[in-house]
Design a protein around this motif. Structure first.
Motif, PDB file in Angstrom:
ATOM      1  N   ILE B 116       3.761 -23.358  11.022  1.00  0.00           N
ATOM      2  CA  ILE B 116       4.175 -22.051  11.530  1.00  0.00           C
ATOM      3  C   ILE B 116       5.689 -21.989  11.583  1.00  0.00           C
ATOM      4  CG2 ILE B 116       4.100 -20.527  13.519  1.00  0.00           C
ATOM      5  CD1 ILE B 116       1.364 -21.703  14.136  1.00  0.00           C
ATOM      6  N   PRO B 117       6.243 -20.990  10.958  1.00  0.00           N
ATOM      7  CA  PRO B 117       7.709 -20.911  10.892  1.00  0.00           C
ATOM      8  C   PRO B 117       8.324 -20.787  12.283  1.00  0.00           C
ATOM      9  CG  PRO B 117       6.685 -19.233   9.514  1.00  0.00           C
ATOM     10  CD  PRO B 117       5.596 -19.862  10.312  1.00  0.00           C
ATOM     11  N   ILE B 118       9.457 -21.412  12.435  1.00  0.00           N
ATOM     12  CA  ILE B 118      10.112 -21.429  13.751  1.00  0.00           C
ATOM     13  C   ILE B 118      10.429 -20.055  14.277  1.00  0.00           C
ATOM     14  CG2 ILE B 118      12.337 -21.943  14.824  1.00  0.00           C
ATOM     15  CD1 ILE B 118      11.983 -24.675  14.501  1.00  0.00           C
ATOM     16  N   HIS B 119      10.680 -19.128  13.362  1.00  0.00           N
ATOM     17  CA  HIS B 119      11.096 -17.827  13.885  1.00  0.00           C
ATOM     18  C   HIS B 119       9.987 -17.139  14.667  1.00  0.00           C
ATOM     19  CE1 HIS B 119       9.412 -16.245   9.999  1.00  0.00           C
ATOM     20  NE2 HIS B 119       8.892 -15.413  10.849  1.00  0.00           N
ATOM     21  N   GLN B 120       8.750 -17.620  14.446  1.00  0.00           N
ATOM     22  CA  GLN B 120       7.663 -17.079  15.252  1.00  0.00           C
ATOM     23  C   GLN B 120       7.895 -17.445  16.723  1.00  0.00           C
ATOM     24  OE1 GLN B 120       4.540 -15.425  14.347  1.00  0.00           O
ATOM     25  NE2 GLN B 120       5.853 -14.920  12.629  1.00  0.00           N
ATOM     26  N   PHE B 121       8.268 -18.724  16.913  1.00  0.00           N
ATOM     27  CA  PHE B 121       8.551 -19.183  18.270  1.00  0.00           C
ATOM     28  C   PHE B 121       9.729 -18.400  18.834  1.00  0.00           C
ATOM     29  CE2 PHE B 121       5.908 -22.964  18.604  1.00  0.00           C
ATOM     30  CZ  PHE B 121       5.603 -23.228  17.271  1.00  0.00           C
ATOM     31  N   GLU B 122      10.772 -18.307  18.007  1.00  0.00           N
ATOM     32  CA  GLU B 122      12.000 -17.678  18.482  1.00  0.00           C
ATOM     33  C   GLU B 122      11.780 -16.216  18.833  1.00  0.00           C
ATOM     34  OE1 GLU B 122      14.574 -18.480  15.258  1.00  0.00           O
ATOM     35  OE2 GLU B 122      14.950 -20.549  15.866  1.00  0.00           O
ATOM     36  N   LEU B 134       3.040 -17.385  24.615  1.00  0.00           N
ATOM     37  CA  LEU B 134       3.428 -17.534  23.220  1.00  0.00           C
ATOM     38  C   LEU B 134       2.353 -18.277  22.448  1.00  0.00           C
ATOM     39  CD1 LEU B 134       5.710 -17.216  21.116  1.00  0.00           C
ATOM     40  CD2 LEU B 134       6.430 -19.509  21.727  1.00  0.00           C
ATOM     41  N   TYR B 135       1.924 -19.382  23.048  1.00  0.00           N
ATOM     42  CA  TYR B 135       0.925 -20.178  22.349  1.00  0.00           C
ATOM     43  C   TYR B 135      -0.369 -19.427  22.172  1.00  0.00           C
ATOM     44  CZ  TYR B 135       3.183 -24.541  21.369  1.00  0.00           C
ATOM     45  OH  TYR B 135       3.990 -25.485  20.806  1.00  0.00           O
ATOM     46  N   ILE B 136      -0.835 -18.806  23.244  1.00  0.00           N
ATOM     47  CA  ILE B 136      -2.139 -18.162  23.181  1.00  0.00           C
ATOM     48  C   ILE B 136      -2.143 -16.962  22.253  1.00  0.00           C
ATOM     49  CG2 ILE B 136      -3.934 -16.984  24.493  1.00  0.00           C
ATOM     50  CD1 ILE B 136      -3.228 -18.661  26.861  1.00  0.00           C
ATOM     51  N   PHE B 137      -1.114 -16.141  22.351  1.00  0.00           N
ATOM     52  CA  PHE B 137      -1.189 -14.893  21.603  1.00  0.00           C
ATOM     53  C   PHE B 137      -0.547 -14.920  20.221  1.00  0.00           C
ATOM     54  CE2 PHE B 137      -3.338 -12.657  24.762  1.00  0.00           C
ATOM     55  CZ  PHE B 137      -2.816 -12.996  25.995  1.00  0.00           C
ATOM     56  N   VAL B 138       0.419 -15.813  20.046  1.00  0.00           N
ATOM     57  CA  VAL B 138       1.117 -15.791  18.759  1.00  0.00           C
ATOM     58  C   VAL B 138       0.805 -17.013  17.901  1.00  0.00           C
ATOM     59  CG1 VAL B 138       3.361 -15.691  17.645  1.00  0.00           C
ATOM     60  CG2 VAL B 138       2.998 -14.502  19.809  1.00  0.00           C
ATOM     61  N   ILE B 139       1.049 -18.192  18.457  1.00  0.00           N
ATOM     62  CA  ILE B 139       0.929 -19.412  17.662  1.00  0.00           C
ATOM     63  C   ILE B 139      -0.522 -19.771  17.341  1.00  0.00           C
ATOM     64  CG2 ILE B 139       1.532 -21.837  17.550  1.00  0.00           C
ATOM     65  CD1 ILE B 139       3.909 -19.964  17.584  1.00  0.00           C
TER      66      ILE B 139
ATOM     67  N   GLU C 209       5.932 -34.390   2.345  1.00  0.00           N
ATOM     68  CA  GLU C 209       5.893 -33.460   3.466  1.00  0.00           C
ATOM     69  C   GLU C 209       7.238 -33.383   4.161  1.00  0.00           C
ATOM     70  OE1 GLU C 209       2.670 -34.294   6.066  1.00  0.00           O
ATOM     71  OE2 GLU C 209       2.756 -32.326   7.026  1.00  0.00           O
ATOM     72  N   ARG C 210       7.891 -34.536   4.290  1.00  0.00           N
ATOM     73  CA  ARG C 210       9.200 -34.529   4.941  1.00  0.00           C
ATOM     74  C   ARG C 210      10.198 -33.753   4.120  1.00  0.00           C
ATOM     75  NH1 ARG C 210      12.167 -39.238   6.621  1.00  0.00           N
ATOM     76  NH2 ARG C 210      12.770 -38.080   8.468  1.00  0.00           N
ATOM     77  N   ARG C 211      10.185 -33.971   2.811  1.00  0.00           N
ATOM     78  CA  ARG C 211      11.161 -33.279   1.968  1.00  0.00           C
ATOM     79  C   ARG C 211      10.940 -31.777   2.015  1.00  0.00           C
ATOM     80  NH1 ARG C 211      12.831 -35.081  -3.593  1.00  0.00           N
ATOM     81  NH2 ARG C 211      14.851 -34.499  -2.738  1.00  0.00           N
ATOM     82  N   ILE C 212       9.696 -31.385   1.997  1.00  0.00           N
ATOM     83  CA  ILE C 212       9.428 -29.944   2.002  1.00  0.00           C
ATOM     84  C   ILE C 212       9.811 -29.329   3.328  1.00  0.00           C
ATOM     85  CG2 ILE C 212       7.558 -28.256   2.010  1.00  0.00           C
ATOM     86  CD1 ILE C 212       6.244 -29.787  -0.174  1.00  0.00           C
ATOM     87  N   ASN C 213       9.561 -30.052   4.405  1.00  0.00           N
ATOM     88  CA  ASN C 213       9.864 -29.481   5.717  1.00  0.00           C
ATOM     89  C   ASN C 213      11.336 -29.546   6.068  1.00  0.00           C
ATOM     90  OD1 ASN C 213       7.402 -28.565   6.480  1.00  0.00           O
ATOM     91  ND2 ASN C 213       6.745 -30.481   7.371  1.00  0.00           N
ATOM     92  N   ARG C 214      12.100 -30.196   5.196  1.00  0.00           N
ATOM     93  CA  ARG C 214      13.522 -30.351   5.519  1.00  0.00           C
ATOM     94  C   ARG C 214      14.217 -29.015   5.651  1.00  0.00           C
ATOM     95  NH1 ARG C 214      16.660 -34.033   1.518  1.00  0.00           N
ATOM     96  NH2 ARG C 214      15.034 -35.534   1.921  1.00  0.00           N
ATOM     97  N   GLY C 215      13.820 -28.103   4.755  1.00  0.00           N
ATOM     98  CA  GLY C 215      14.523 -26.818   4.779  1.00  0.00           C
ATOM     99  C   GLY C 215      13.889 -25.819   5.711  1.00  0.00           C
ATOM    100  N   ARG C 216      13.190 -26.353   6.713  1.00  0.00           N
ATOM    101  CA  ARG C 216      12.429 -25.439   7.566  1.00  0.00           C
ATOM    102  C   ARG C 216      13.315 -24.560   8.418  1.00  0.00           C
ATOM    103  NH1 ARG C 216       7.543 -27.019  11.681  1.00  0.00           N
ATOM    104  NH2 ARG C 216       8.237 -25.410  13.069  1.00  0.00           N
TER     105      ARG C 216
END
Lengths: 285, 222, 217
Positions: B116-122, B134-139, C209-216
């Protein structure tokens, strides 16, 4: 990450070592009577049930019929044993690969599963007197009949796992390429589909089959020395071993195994086979 | 006897069904427990504690790499040698499959959360949602969507792996099939294809609904 | 631990390990290809093919490999086609693996938010560019772990080949146990063999997996 992977490898190795140690523990266990895993005759009688390991898919020695009942030459004997001990009988389905494990862990008391006697196996389990003898036969297609073992040198021989033929060829002719299957019908299909040049198992069986299946001949009717099939018990289970040997000796009086043959094998092998070539009465070959 | 008649002779069909029930029973129990334990472990793996992560990782690798057959032998025979404790074949199977299932589920959960992309958390935080909300409704919904197909994958894999348990004395559907085929070897030599055909359909009948379920659940989330 | 036994049979194990790797490897690679193609077909909702893919996926995923192999090995000859056990192994593995890979790839593609695709559209990227620069990188993140699990699963599934007389690791192990009953030594060798094959595979995917997640982000 590299360190992590090393840790994984190390821990997995440790796991294996642990397993190995765990399994080899049995040699220590067997020495003290309190810890032994097998049951003596008295213990069996007291518990009211005997557990006997049999095959469930090796017609006509140990199989399960269409009504879910255990049948076969081995099964017939098992039932007599339970009857004479005065206990109930619990069949435990076994495979070639776990016959010995079942005995070594005491999960069965006796194995009556077409168990061919060999010196190596005798190191792991105790064999009683034999109740059956086996000579091997080789069946091959009419187009290319195999009449001597030498002809098999660059060819493929089909065998069924857990049978005497497998043991025999692996020990005596390691150069012959073996094609192994779990079940008889698979082996026969393979032979018919031309995947192997010949098939070997008990000569009684191949003779019977060749009669039913035109296009195939039993080129070799008796191969090598006669092999013995005997009951097996856990190593050092002397009380049970002696009981079985006494039983087999006494059953000779009523020609028990001849009767077992009549009840379980005669229909299958018909007139193609001589009873005496298979039955061992009183443990005497 | 014709090949197909074998299936209806005696109580062969019932035996096949009871063999199937053994398969299903063991798989259901194992998967059930695995899902719970695996979820907990998976969540732990996404946390910050490196020690926990490494431990879980090693556990996963060990369980996954060592062939299931070996684990079954260890649990059924090995334990008896070591402790004298006599587990039934079924009990040993359930334990082994649960251990395996937990490891696999944990890994799937970890991966699902991780994707899950971080921006979802943000975005969630910037909207003023608390961590739990956040966890229940989004993540969670997003993670579950990724999780379901793979969990179903695991369930069906487990059901099919039960074929191995015949080696520790448990008679499941494939073994019953072999018994039937061999019992009728002389009367009906062509029975094999028919019996395996029936078994094929039985496995399908059990696994397909699971598959449909996963499909139904994932599509709705769109 | 009977070390002489181990020493005597290590070559046999090595041989079966090699066979497992080769047949398993080919089957796994082909199944990844099949899976990717199928996933893309479903993703782009190509008519007709989409339904064939679904039918195929359901059929192969919900039935055991061993039964599939039996049909290939013992069933086809009845129709006149006799395939070698190696061929059956590869086909069987590809057939089964393909559907698992397809599901995992498809699920991974699904994790890419629609918003991403819309943005790509508005930036005037065409289909191929969108896939290549936007979707695949993000999908890859979600794909690596399940695909790794699938690969390991498939490589272990090669044990089923023993049923059609292909001398893979499990065949050799069961064989030797049935003959000599040195269960501990044989199972240990089996574990080590699988370790040697699967640990590197797992490691490669971890690295990936590490390489791909690097640009996360």
């Amino acid at each position: 990450m590299k360190t992590f992977k090393k840790i994984t490898a190390l821990l997995s190795a440790a796991l294996i070592a642990l397993t190995a140690t765990a399994c080899t523990n049995n040699s220590d266990k067997a020495s003290s009577d309190d810890d032994q895993l097998y049951r003596t005759v008295d213990e069996i009688k007291e518990s009211g049930t005997i557990r006997i390991g049999v095959f469930t898919d090796k017609n006509p020695f140990g199989y399960v019929d269409n009504n879910g009942e255990y049948q076969g030459y081995d099964v017939y004997f098992a039932e007599r044993i339970a009857q004479d001990l005065g206990v109930a009988l619990e069949f435990v389905p076994t495979e070639a690969a776990n016959r010995v494990e079942f005995l070594e862990t005491g999960k069965v008391d006796i194995v009556l599963a077409n168990f061919t006697v060999t010196d190596e196996r005798a190191e792991k389990v105790d064999f009683a007197l034999p109740y059956m003898k086996v000579a091997l036969g080789i069946v091959s297609p009419d187009s290319d009949v195999i009449t001597s073992v030498e002809q098999l040198t660059d060819k493929t021989l089909i065998v069924v796992k857990g049978t005497t033929a497998e043991t025999y060829f692996t020990e005596n002719y390691p150069a012959i390429k073996l094609q192994k299957y779990d079940e008889y019908n698979e082996a026969y299909s393979a032979l018919q589909d031309g995947r192997g040049d010949a098939f070997s198992t008990d000569n009684t069986e191949v003779l019977a089959w060749a009669l039913q299946n035109p296009g195939f001949t039993v080129g070799i009717e008796t191969l090598g020395s006669i092999d013995k099939i005997a009951p097996a018990v856990t190593k050092d289970n002397t009380s049970l071993l002696n009981w079985i040997n006494d039983e087999i000796a006494s059953l000779a009086d009523e020609q028990f195994f001849h009767k077992a043959y009549d009840e379980t094998l005669a229909d299958v092998y018909g007139t193609a086979v001589d009873k005496e070539s298979l039955v061992v009465e009183g443990g005497v070959i | 006897m014709e090949g197909y008649e074998v299936i209806f002779a005696g109580n062969n069909f019932i035996r096949l069904l009871s063999g199937l029930w053994v398969t299903v029973r063991i798989s259901l129990i194992s998967i059930g427990i695995s899902l719970i334990l695996g979820f907990i472990m998976g969540t732990a793996m996404t946390g910050r504690n490196p020690f926990v992560k490494v431990l879980c990782r090693v556990y996963l690798e060990a369980v996954r790499i060592v062939p299931q057959l070996v684990w079954l032998f260890i649990m059924y025979f090995g334990i008896t040698r070591l402790t004298g404790l006599n587990l039934s074949g079924e009990a040993a199977s359930v334990i082994v499959f649960t251990i395996w299932g937990t490891a696999e589920t944990a890994d799937l959960v970890r991966s699902a959360f991780g994707s899950i992309p971080i921006h979802q958390f943000e975005s969630g935080f910037s909207l003023g949602l608390s961590k739990i909300q956040l966890y229940i409704f989004v993540i969670l919904p997003q993670a579950l969507k990724n999780l379901f197909p793979n969990i179903i994958n695991l369930a069906t894999r487990m059901i099919k792996t039960t074929a191995l348990i015949s080696l520790i004395g448990v008679t499941e559907v494939l073994k019953v099939g072999k018994q039937i085929i061999d019992a009728n070897r002389y009367e009906a030599p062509d029975a094999a294809l028919w019996v395996y055909g029936v078994i094929f359909l039985m496995y399908f009948a059990v696994c397909f609904p699971l598959s449909l379920l996963s499909r139904r659940l994932t599509e709705r989330k769109d | 631990m009977d070390w002489s036994f181990i020493a005597e049979y290590t070559p046999l194990f090595a041989e079966s390990a090699l066979l497992t790797i080769i047949i398993g490897g080919i089957g796994t690679l082909l199944s990844m290809l099949t899976g990717l193609v199928c996933a893309l077909i479903k993703y782009f909702r190509i008519p007709v093919l989409k339904h064939i893919v679904t039918a195929y996926t359901e059929l192969s995923r919900n039935t055991p490999l061993i039964v599939q192999l039996f049909f290939l090995y013992f069933g086809l000859p009845k129709a006149g086609i006799v395939l070698s056990s190696e061929a059956c192994g590869i086909i069987g593995l590809t057939f089964l693996g393909g559907s698992y890979m397809a599901e995992s790839f498809y699920a991974a593609l699904g994790t890419v938010l629609k918003g991403q695709i819309d943005s790509a559209d508005s930036l005037a990227l065409n289909r191929v560019q969108t896939m290549r620069y936007v979707v695949f990188p993000q999908a890859a993140r979600a794909a690596v772990s399940p695909i790794c699990a699938n690969v390991i699963f498939l490589l272990k599934e090669t044990s089923v080949f023993s049923a059609v007389s292909l001398a893979d690791l499990m065949y050799t192990a069961k064989d030797l146990i049935g003959m000599y009953y040195n269960t501990t030594e044989i199972l240990s060798m089996l574990v080590v063999s699988y370790l040697l094959i699967l640990l590197p595979v797992s490691g490669i995917f971890s690295l990936l997996e590490r390489r791909i997640n690097r640009g996360r982000i």
